[in-house]
Design a protein around this motif. Structure first.
Motif, PDB file in Angstrom:
ATOM      1  N   SER A  30      11.282  13.879   6.367  1.00  2.69           N
ATOM      2  CA  SER A  30      11.986  14.062   7.676  1.00  2.69           C
ATOM      3  C   SER A  30      13.435  14.223   7.436  1.00  2.69           C
ATOM      4  O   SER A  30      14.296  14.976   8.004  1.00  2.69           O
ATOM      5  N   LYS A  31      14.033  13.353   6.551  1.00  3.67           N
ATOM      6  CA  LYS A  31      15.210  13.261   6.136  1.00  3.67           C
ATOM      7  C   LYS A  31      15.765  14.370   5.445  1.00  3.67           C
ATOM      8  O   LYS A  31      16.805  15.125   5.736  1.00  3.67           O
ATOM      9  N   LEU A  35       9.904  20.071  13.173  1.00  2.00           N
ATOM     10  CA  LEU A  35      11.538  19.706  13.003  1.00  2.00           C
ATOM     11  C   LEU A  35      12.153  21.192  12.878  1.00  2.00           C
ATOM     12  O   LEU A  35      13.121  21.570  13.568  1.00  2.00           O
ATOM     13  N   THR A  70      20.662  21.093   8.494  1.00  2.00           N
ATOM     14  CA  THR A  70      22.110  20.972   8.471  1.00  2.00           C
ATOM     15  C   THR A  70      22.930  22.079   7.688  1.00  2.00           C
ATOM     16  O   THR A  70      23.861  22.800   7.938  1.00  2.00           O
ATOM     17  N   LYS A  78      15.850  17.475   7.812  1.00  2.00           N
ATOM     18  CA  LYS A  78      17.233  17.403   8.579  1.00  2.00           C
ATOM     19  C   LYS A  78      18.410  17.762   7.834  1.00  2.00           C
ATOM     20  O   LYS A  78      19.300  18.716   8.086  1.00  2.00           O
TER      21      LYS A  78
END
Length: 364
Positions: A147-148, A66, A155, A151
């Motif tokens: 994954s949260k 990611l 951001t 992310k």
């Protein structure tokens, strides 16, 4: 502030007498070539990373993929936006008075230069920290680095880079047309105000700090992997770590080689104030070196993959006829099996079963 038109017109007035000139046809040609190669390379790298993410959705590698995808996407948009503006400026014969009377284009160009310059450096350092945690603290990584969370980190990094890029605008300090009249950035000529020096030093220090963090974390990760390799006979489950650390080392080397000249040049201008002897040609060369970073980054993921390295090793071994290095680690089992082994070895139930095995065998 003297008016909305003054920043752009004043900047152009200073630049009219400059001796730093670029050949229009050659510059337009190379700008188009670099932009096209960069877009194609980053698009290919995005496709490879997305395919790998769909194939390996385990926590240990999903977070790295990611972050890597975020880095490549940032490079792609950097080529699209900055490249398009640069080609437009060259095609317009660098006539800033005609198309930049309100200084809007220069401000947008300067914001994009700062954002797409710092954001990849920040993401490279975050990737190095993530791998360092994954190798040195695997239990913490598997439970916290979801994954949260990744992310959210992406951001936050992007928002921080946007804040740094917007800082001069929020302080009503316009971005300046540079001496070559081909790009916009912080004020680099006749720097006397403390705020102008602050922006240059802030940009340089943040970039150099990101490179230093990447170097430190990659060094810790590499040393840890080597210690585990030499001390433990069970090398299972470590192949994906070696693959990712090789990619991180390549990214770090590319970033250091490409960005160090520009960051050091901006720092020298900020420190030496108006006494700086940096010429327009020096700054332009350092900028072009930094541009290569966005072109070379995606090729790290295109070329330094396990399948490609195995094929290169086979070709090299076939040509040389000798075993140069031992790449047995690239022929290990999949990440899924390695994670199962790690989970079994770390679970308390498995340890109880292992302790009960000798008793059961004695009873038999």
């Amino acid at each position: 502030m003297n008016g909305s038109k003054s920043p752009g017109l004043a900047g152009f007035g200073i630049l009219k007498n400059t001796t730093c000139q670029t050949e229009k046809k050659i510059s337009v040609f190379f700008s188009i070539i670099f932009m096209t190669v960069g877009i194609l390379s980053n698009s290919l790298a995005i496709a490879i990373l997305m395919k790998a993410y769909q194939r390996f959705r385990q926590k240990s590698k999903a977070s790295f993929l990611l972050l890597a995808s975020g880095l490549v996407v940032t490079d792609l948009f950097g080529h699209l936006i900055n490249g398009a503006i640069a080609v437009f400026v060259y095609a317009s014969d660098k006539d800033w008075i005609r198309f930049n009377q309100s200084n809007i284009l220069c401000s947008v160009f300067g914001i994009c230069m700062v954002f797409f310059g710092l954001c990849p450096l920040f993401l490279g350092s975050v990737m190095a920290v993530e791998r360092c945690i994954g190798v040195t603290k695997p239990i913490f990584h598997s439970t916290k680095m979801t994954s949260k969370h990744v992310k959210m980190m992406l951001t936050m990094v992007c928002l921080f880079a946007v804040l740094i890029a917007l800082l001069p605008i929020l302080r009503f300090r316009a971005y300046q047309i540079q001496a070559s009249r081909t790009w916009c950035f912080y004020k680099t000529e006749h720097v006397e105000d403390w705020e102008d020096r602050f922006y240059l030093l802030l940009f340089s220090c943040l970039g150099l700090l990101a490179l230093a963090i990447s170097f430190l974390c990659n060094a810790v990760t590499g040393i840890t992997l080597l210690r585990v390799k030499f001390k433990s006979q069970q090398r299972q489950g470590r192949s994906h770590h070696f693959e990712m650390i090789i990619q991180l080392l390549a990214i770090m080397c590319v970033s250091c080689i490409c960005w160090s000249p520009f960051l050091v040049t901006m720092a020298r201008i900020g420190i030496n104030e108006s006494r700086s002897k940096e010429t327009c040609e020096t700054i332009l060369f350092a900028l072009r070196m930094a541009t290569w970073n966005q072109i070379l980054d995606p090729w790290v993921y295109i070329l330094l993959r396990k399948a490609v390295l195995k094929n290169l090793y086979k070709i090299t071994r076939g040509c040389c006829g000798v075993h140069i290095i031992n790449l047995h680690m690239w022929e290990l089992s999949s990440i899924k099996n390695s994670l199962k082994v790690a989970a079994i070895s770390e679970s308390p139930v498995s340890s109880k079963q292992i302790n009960l095995q000798p008793l059961s065998s004695m009873g038999q």
